[in-house]
Scaffold this active site. Sequence first.
Site, PDB file in Angstrom:
ATOM      1  CB  CYS A 150      -0.952  -0.046   1.188  1.00  0.00           C
ATOM      2  SG  CYS A 150      -2.134   1.321   1.265  1.00  0.00           S
TER       3      CYS A 150
ATOM      4  CG  ASP B 192      -6.056  -0.804  -5.693  1.00  0.00           C
ATOM      5  OD1 ASP B 192      -6.803   0.001  -5.110  1.00  0.00           O
ATOM      6  OD2 ASP B 192      -4.886  -1.048  -5.346  1.00  0.00           O
TER       7      ASP B 192
ATOM      8  CG  HIS C   8      -5.798  -1.276  -1.838  1.00  0.00           C
ATOM      9  ND1 HIS C   8      -4.728  -0.758  -2.547  1.00  0.00           N
ATOM     10  CD2 HIS C   8      -5.564  -0.971  -0.533  1.00  0.00           C
ATOM     11  CE1 HIS C   8      -3.897  -0.168  -1.704  1.00  0.00           C
ATOM     12  NE2 HIS C   8      -4.379  -0.288  -0.475  1.00  0.00           N
TER      13      HIS C   8
END
Length: 427
Positions: free
Chosen positions: A137, A185, A216
């Site tokens: 991330c 995502d 994600h």
Amino acid sequence: MTRLKVRAKATLEKTMAGITIKISGDSARKFTGYLALPPAGRGPGLVLCQEIFGVNAFVRKMADLYAEEGYVVLAPDFFWRQEEGIELEPDEPSIKHAMRLLEGVRDEDAVSDLNAALTVLRRRPELDGQCGVVGFCLGGKFAYLAATHTDAAISIGYYGVGIEDLLDRADHLKSKLVLHFAGNDAFCDESARAKIFAALQQQKNASLYVYPGVDHAFARFASPHFDKRASALAHDRSIAALRRTLGPDFDLEVLWERHLQLEFEVRDADATMATMVSEPYVNHIPTMTGGVGYTSLRRFYQHHFIHANPPDTRQIPISRTVGATQIVDEVLFCFTHTCEIDWLLPGVSPTARYVEIPLVGIVKFRGDKLCHEHIYWDQGSVLAQIGLLDAEHFPVAGIETARKVMDETLPSNTLMKRWAKSAPDAP
């Protein structure tokens, strides 16, 4: 960019399964990081870059996992300038808190902290070799920054957010870069990925992967978006890249042969388990026999496998493929059904029939320990060979399947009644 010069030193405090170290960065203040060591005590180094939730339980678990793979892993606290020691979980209040912290994070500070962490790793006595970076991330973006601004030998980013805004450095990769993207995502959507691929796909040091149908955080355990299949595939690709660049090199064939010897020759359940990770699993796919976790698997080995194979059991190797993290073995498994074989023919009394079956084992390793086994064979062929399935009435073959594996010139399509009608001279 001129490489930032930092001072770095570490003092130790015991915590969790690893240790917490204090790092001197580019100011008089120190920030902390979670350090996990490999079972061998030495190995190449990895800086593990956090998500937006800080160095929390997930980050520590990932650090421990990479340590099991053979690396000296340091997970620095990148939020220390905003709030030290932050540990959040991905619930709604924590997400709001994390987003406020994120507003104060500058890329140049992240690069400074990356260099400080790399310096600490290189000074540790446990380090054996070069260092790399892995991030998730926010940490995925930091991994890209590491590839373009530090001398890390390899950088790997998972679903990094904001990389598309940093592509002015795409032609300045200093090392190997691996990026994993989630197909669904919203934080790095198709448009953003298109920009990244356009800038990086032709770079010889860059490898880019998209995982369709996942979102994600697909590699975060316990996340609503966790996808075991995509996570496992991405991890295998990451470890393969790390092995090629950093090592360590494990002889998986030697490890696997020793495991087989303990199973089939020595027949020692405890010694067999000692070749495996602390919580392994084995799944014999057609019969769903085996075990998950140490206690269950040891029980299976001791009472239902190691001492449950007929005395004349043989495995004849056909082929073997050795990868970075796993072995695929193709063998002929041969035996006379003189005893009940719990894992292969549970509940079936001995028939005294001789059996040969092609069998494929997919064996995964974590570091130098066996992690899991998936074993496949044709149960229909087994049942036909012991007389429990009439091959005259079902599209199955008996020992012929084993014979044809060894001799491909034997007839094909013998079960297809319509085969003769497709011949060029057929009426």
